[in-house]
Design a protein around this motif. Structure first.
Motif, PDB file in Angstrom:
ATOM      1  N   THR A 146      35.110  40.504  39.119  1.00  0.00           N
ATOM      2  CA  THR A 146      35.900  39.461  39.439  1.00  0.00           C
ATOM      3  C   THR A 146      34.854  38.324  38.863  1.00  0.00           C
ATOM      4  OG1 THR A 146      34.120  39.467  41.369  1.00  0.00           O
ATOM      5  CG2 THR A 146      36.384  40.526  41.694  1.00  0.00           C
ATOM      6  N   ILE A 147      35.527  37.068  39.360  1.00  0.00           N
ATOM      7  CA  ILE A 147      34.819  35.705  38.698  1.00  0.00           C
ATOM      8  C   ILE A 147      33.392  35.513  39.163  1.00  0.00           C
ATOM      9  CG2 ILE A 147      34.573  33.247  38.263  1.00  0.00           C
ATOM     10  CD1 ILE A 147      37.937  33.662  38.292  1.00  0.00           C
ATOM     11  N   GLU A 148      33.376  35.405  40.553  1.00  0.00           N
ATOM     12  CA  GLU A 148      31.952  35.189  41.190  1.00  0.00           C
ATOM     13  C   GLU A 148      31.465  36.799  41.053  1.00  0.00           C
ATOM     14  OE1 GLU A 148      30.879  32.648  42.170  1.00  0.00           O
ATOM     15  OE2 GLU A 148      32.664  31.164  42.077  1.00  0.00           O
ATOM     16  N   LYS A 206      37.410  40.432  48.784  1.00  0.00           N
ATOM     17  CA  LYS A 206      36.560  39.375  49.477  1.00  0.00           C
ATOM     18  C   LYS A 206      37.177  38.446  50.322  1.00  0.00           C
ATOM     19  CE  LYS A 206      34.765  38.884  44.711  1.00  0.00           C
ATOM     20  NZ  LYS A 206      34.235  37.930  43.552  1.00  0.00           N
ATOM     21  N   PRO A 252      33.634  27.914  44.940  1.00  0.00           N
ATOM     22  CA  PRO A 252      33.858  28.662  46.209  1.00  0.00           C
ATOM     23  C   PRO A 252      33.312  27.993  47.550  1.00  0.00           C
ATOM     24  CG  PRO A 252      32.220  29.604  45.020  1.00  0.00           C
ATOM     25  CD  PRO A 252      32.202  28.468  44.137  1.00  0.00           C
ATOM     26  N   GLY A 253      33.985  28.201  48.494  1.00  0.00           N
ATOM     27  CA  GLY A 253      33.473  27.811  49.606  1.00  0.00           C
ATOM     28  C   GLY A 253      32.074  28.222  50.108  1.00  0.00           C
ATOM     29  N   PRO A 254      31.817  29.430  50.068  1.00  0.00           N
ATOM     30  CA  PRO A 254      30.575  29.972  50.211  1.00  0.00           C
ATOM     31  C   PRO A 254      29.275  29.352  49.300  1.00  0.00           C
ATOM     32  CG  PRO A 254      32.168  31.674  50.228  1.00  0.00           C
ATOM     33  CD  PRO A 254      32.664  30.695  49.498  1.00  0.00           C
ATOM     34  N   HIS A 299      37.813  35.319  52.008  1.00  0.00           N
ATOM     35  CA  HIS A 299      37.778  33.846  51.510  1.00  0.00           C
ATOM     36  C   HIS A 299      37.424  32.937  52.607  1.00  0.00           C
ATOM     37  CE1 HIS A 299      39.183  33.461  47.032  1.00  0.00           C
ATOM     38  NE2 HIS A 299      38.457  34.811  47.312  1.00  0.00           N
ATOM     39  N   HIS A 300      36.535  32.000  52.396  1.00  0.00           N
ATOM     40  CA  HIS A 300      36.323  31.155  53.360  1.00  0.00           C
ATOM     41  C   HIS A 300      37.362  29.885  53.479  1.00  0.00           C
ATOM     42  CE1 HIS A 300      33.241  27.891  54.226  1.00  0.00           C
ATOM     43  NE2 HIS A 300      34.162  27.296  53.500  1.00  0.00           N
ATOM     44  N   ARG A 352      29.787  36.149  53.753  1.00  0.00           N
ATOM     45  CA  ARG A 352      30.986  35.507  53.552  1.00  0.00           C
ATOM     46  C   ARG A 352      31.474  35.107  55.130  1.00  0.00           C
ATOM     47  NH1 ARG A 352      34.447  35.047  49.547  1.00  0.00           N
ATOM     48  NH2 ARG A 352      33.353  35.255  47.500  1.00  0.00           N
ATOM     49  N   LYS A 411      38.229  39.833  34.250  1.00  0.00           N
ATOM     50  CA  LYS A 411      38.768  40.030  35.538  1.00  0.00           C
ATOM     51  C   LYS A 411      40.286  40.444  35.493  1.00  0.00           C
ATOM     52  CE  LYS A 411      40.208  38.165  39.947  1.00  0.00           C
ATOM     53  NZ  LYS A 411      40.078  36.981  41.131  1.00  0.00           N
ATOM     54  N   TRP A 440      37.567  27.568  32.538  1.00  0.00           N
ATOM     55  CA  TRP A 440      38.070  27.453  33.750  1.00  0.00           C
ATOM     56  C   TRP A 440      36.834  27.362  34.872  1.00  0.00           C
ATOM     57  CZ3 TRP A 440      42.110  27.404  37.124  1.00  0.00           C
ATOM     58  CH2 TRP A 440      41.807  28.216  38.470  1.00  0.00           C
ATOM     59  N   GLN A 441      35.861  27.908  34.608  1.00  0.00           N
ATOM     60  CA  GLN A 441      34.663  27.979  35.575  1.00  0.00           C
ATOM     61  C   GLN A 441      33.432  28.468  34.742  1.00  0.00           C
ATOM     62  OE1 GLN A 441      35.730  30.144  38.915  1.00  0.00           O
ATOM     63  NE2 GLN A 441      34.304  29.124  40.215  1.00  0.00           N
ATOM     64  N   PRO A 472      36.427  24.693  39.770  1.00  0.00           N
ATOM     65  CA  PRO A 472      36.503  25.205  41.001  1.00  0.00           C
ATOM     66  C   PRO A 472      34.973  25.671  41.690  1.00  0.00           C
ATOM     67  CG  PRO A 472      38.009  26.363  39.676  1.00  0.00           C
ATOM     68  CD  PRO A 472      37.103  25.714  38.762  1.00  0.00           C
ATOM     69  N   GLY A 479      42.727  31.820  38.176  1.00  0.00           N
ATOM     70  CA  GLY A 479      41.690  32.548  38.717  1.00  0.00           C
ATOM     71  C   GLY A 479      42.036  34.137  39.145  1.00  0.00           C
TER      72      GLY A 479
HETATM   73  P1  XMP Z   1      37.013  36.101  42.258  1.00  0.00           P
HETATM   74  O1  XMP Z   1      35.540  36.053  42.716  1.00  0.00           O
HETATM   75  O2  XMP Z   1      37.513  36.511  43.686  1.00  0.00           O
HETATM   76  O3  XMP Z   1      37.052  34.291  42.494  1.00  0.00           O
HETATM   77  O4  XMP Z   1      37.169  36.213  41.051  1.00  0.00           O
HETATM   78  C1  XMP Z   1      38.412  33.955  42.098  1.00  0.00           C
HETATM   79  C2  XMP Z   1      38.265  32.412  42.201  1.00  0.00           C
HETATM   80  O5  XMP Z   1      38.236  31.859  43.604  1.00  0.00           O
HETATM   81  C3  XMP Z   1      36.954  31.278  44.080  1.00  0.00           C
HETATM   82  N1  XMP Z   1      36.363  31.955  45.258  1.00  0.00           N
HETATM   83  C4  XMP Z   1      36.549  31.217  46.349  1.00  0.00           C
HETATM   84  N2  XMP Z   1      37.073  30.175  46.450  1.00  0.00           N
HETATM   85  N3  XMP Z   1      36.343  30.397  48.903  1.00  0.00           N
HETATM   86  C5  XMP Z   1      37.170  29.522  47.980  1.00  0.00           C
HETATM   87  O6  XMP Z   1      37.404  28.502  48.160  1.00  0.00           O
HETATM   88  C6  XMP Z   1      35.985  31.497  48.546  1.00  0.00           C
HETATM   89  O7  XMP Z   1      35.425  32.442  49.839  1.00  0.00           O
HETATM   90  C7  XMP Z   1      35.876  31.932  47.211  1.00  0.00           C
HETATM   91  N4  XMP Z   1      35.669  33.141  46.731  1.00  0.00           N
HETATM   92  C8  XMP Z   1      35.675  32.931  45.376  1.00  0.00           C
HETATM   93  C9  XMP Z   1      35.943  31.557  42.801  1.00  0.00           C
HETATM   94  O8  XMP Z   1      35.021  30.584  42.475  1.00  0.00           O
HETATM   95  C10 XMP Z   1      37.069  31.712  41.574  1.00  0.00           C
HETATM   96  O9  XMP Z   1      37.598  30.289  41.145  1.00  0.00           O
END
Ligand code: XMP
Length: 518
Positions: A514-516, A349, A397-399, A351-352, A301, A510, A438-439, A395, A473
């Motif tokens: 977590t989602i990812e 985490k 994620p940035g990474p 976030h990016h 990340r 979650k 959602w995803q 959605p 999320g």
């Molecule tokens: P997690 O994995 O934390 O994800 O349960 C919750 C939501 O956030 C998204 N996600 C990100 N979105 N940059 C983003 O723009 C990131 O670094 C990032 N990490 C997780 C994830 O896809 C989910 O919708």
């Protein structure tokens, strides 16, 4: 600030304060949430609310330095609604009494029954002789303030609904904003009607306002916008383009970790529909090179976040006279939440985002979505004519795929992952499930397993399918696919994607997951 009629929500730190804002926005009423300690007399005068809501919160009015609204709230001559802790604060400030909760604390479902007295606040509210509500309180009101009357009671909350009709002060012990108060929307509808709101907060009006604001802020200068292909940055870009035309340049950084055909789709969408100057920066070699051999999720990340800033800066430097950076920041990122525990919360985490850039480069921010929730951004996107398929996208994620590839990232694994993900999403769309989810995505696992195909042995990767439902999320449940769907999808992935011979379904919610995957 907008010129719309405004409602002020003073936040005392309840977990559900944002839901109050949601309910009001659904009624086309513009509102803002501000923490109690920022609401000074001067702020109130400037904000000029047409009504005020005092939220719930975890504190006790007995605690030293208990959070309180400024007294001026009660001298504005506008309706005030106190919820839970907000009710206790009102009673405390206006001459009533609150008692500690010995044995009368109440959490969860309760039923309120009406008294003889009548108030417009309850018009059409009591569906039967009692109404279900959701309570969550330790302390309770023991003596109501002068001028107040009781309009509803519950076994543990004799002052469940109270009001001083003349001054238009309303105070309730329960939370009308949560789903467990099924008729709560009606309650807010009555409150805003009493306050005289015209309900002028529409997307059409927002669009016009936002365009005027962008023009005023930017003047004849240039704006750059980092496009991720996600809904937020796309809507921001289209809105800003409508305001200032080709003074906007978008930079789409392809880090090589996008889904199948994603880069092409984004470039096509912007090129064909909007004619927005767009730099397509293919930097996949750079990103994948730096990620080579890296398996720790946080390191991945941080590398991606850092490189993104470097690359963006490189391209932005080529744009003459750029003074502004546009971002798709949303309202939930802006609300200052009130922390009673003090101290930062633990980082799950990193976030990016492109934080750090504006200061480094001396850029000013343009954030036209700062006042919107995610579903409002989608509504604005529709208003602006973005293709529905684009607006409804899950959605991402940035990474990108880096965090769906636990362990080391290799080009081989990425290629397999992209194909498997495309088959999975195709299945979901074919079964008409995309919009209920959602995803959804595939994660490729860092294990090879033994299989048999035809008469031969295979030794290929295993993958996990993930699909969740969620509101924001922050919490999520796994999606309850039928066994037939799962079986059919597994068969398709194994048949169509060379390199995968085993498919699993992730049924973690979650929290605790977590989602990812990373
Ligand atoms: P997690 O994995 O934390 O994800 O349960 C919750 C939501 O956030 C998204 N996600 C990100 N979105 N940059 C983003 O723009 C990131 O670094 C990032 N990490 C997780 C994830 O896809 C989910 O919708």
């Amino acid at each position: 600030m907008t010129h719309h009629e405004r409602l002020l929500i003073i936040d005392f730190g309840s977990q559900v304060t944002q839901l109050i804002a949601r309910r009001l926005r659904e009624l086309n009423v513009y509102c803002e949430i501000h923490p109690f300690n920022k609401v000074t007399d001067v702020f109130l005068a400037e904000f000029d609310p047409k009504a005020v809501i005092l939220s719930g919160g975890p504190a006790s009015v007995f605690a030293e330095g208990a959070p309180m609204p400024p007294k001026a709230v009660f001298d504005l001559g506008v309706p005030v609604l106190g919820i839970c802790y907000g009710q206790q604060v009102m009673m405390h400030c206006l001459g009533g009494q609150v008692e500690r909760g010995h044995g009368t604390a109440e959490f969860g479902r309760a039923f309120v029954t009406p008294t003889q007295a009548q108030t417009d606040l309850l018009d059409g509210w009591f569906a039967a002789d009692r109404e279900q509500v959701w309570m969550s309180h330790g302390d309770h009101v023991s003596i109501i303030a002068p001028g107040f009357e009781v309009y509803g009671t519950s076994p543990n909350a004799p002052f469940a609904i109270t009001a001083d009709i003349e001054r238009r002060f309303y105070a309730v012990q329960f939370h009308p904003e949560v789903h467990h108060t099924p008729n709560g929307a009606k309650f807010y509808e009555n409150f805003v009607r009493i306050a005289g709101f015209a309900g002028d907060w529409t997307m059409g009006a927002y669009r016009e306002d936002a365009i005027a604001k962008i023009r005023e802020q930017v003047g004849d200068k240039r704006v750059i916008c980092g496009l991720s292909g996600g809904v937020d940055s796309s809507v921001a870009a289209v809105l800003i383009h409508e305001a200032i035309g080709d003074q906007l340049t978008c930079v789409f950084v392809d880090h090589g970790l996008l889904r199948q055909n994603e880069a092409e789709e984004v470039v096509k969408m912007f090129g064909e529909n909007y004619n927005i100057p767009l730099i397509h920066a293919d930097e996949s070699e750079l990103f994948l090179g730096k990620l080579d051999g890296v398996s720790d999720p946080e390191t991945k990340r941080k590398i991606i976040g850092g490189l993104f800033i470097d690359v963006f800066q490189k391209y932005a430097n080529q744009i003459e006279g750029a003074e502004f950076l546009a971002q798709g920041t949303l309202y939930p990122d802006v609300i200052e939440s009130v922390s009673f525990s003090g101290g930062p919360s633990v980082t799950i985490k990193s976030h990016h985002n492109v934080g750090g850039l504006p200061e480094k480069m001396g850029l000013k921010l343009v954030e036209p979505l700062r006042e919107l929730f995610k579903d409002e951004v989608r509504a604005l996107g529709r208003e602006l004519g973005l293709p529905p398929s684009f607006i409804g996208r899950h959605p991402f994620p940035g990474p990108g795929l880096a965090i769906r590839c636990p362990g080391e990232i290799t080009r081989e694994k990425l290629a397999i992952l992209k194909k498997a993900d495309a088959v999975y999403i195709d299945q979901i769309r074919k079964h008409g499930l995309y919009d209920d989810i959602w995803q959804a995505f595939v994660a490729i696992l860092p294990v090879r397993t033994v299989g048999v195909m035809g008469d031969g042995r295979t030794y290929d990767f295993a993958c996990a399918l993930r699909a969740v439902t969620s509101v924001d999320g922050m919490t999520a449940d796994y999606y309850p696919f039928s066994h037939e769907f799962l079986g059919e999808t597994a068969t398709r992935i194994i048949n169509e994607v060379q390199g995968i011979n085993r498919v699993t379904y992730d049924i973690t919610s979650k929290p605790p997951g977590t989602i990812e995957w990373e």
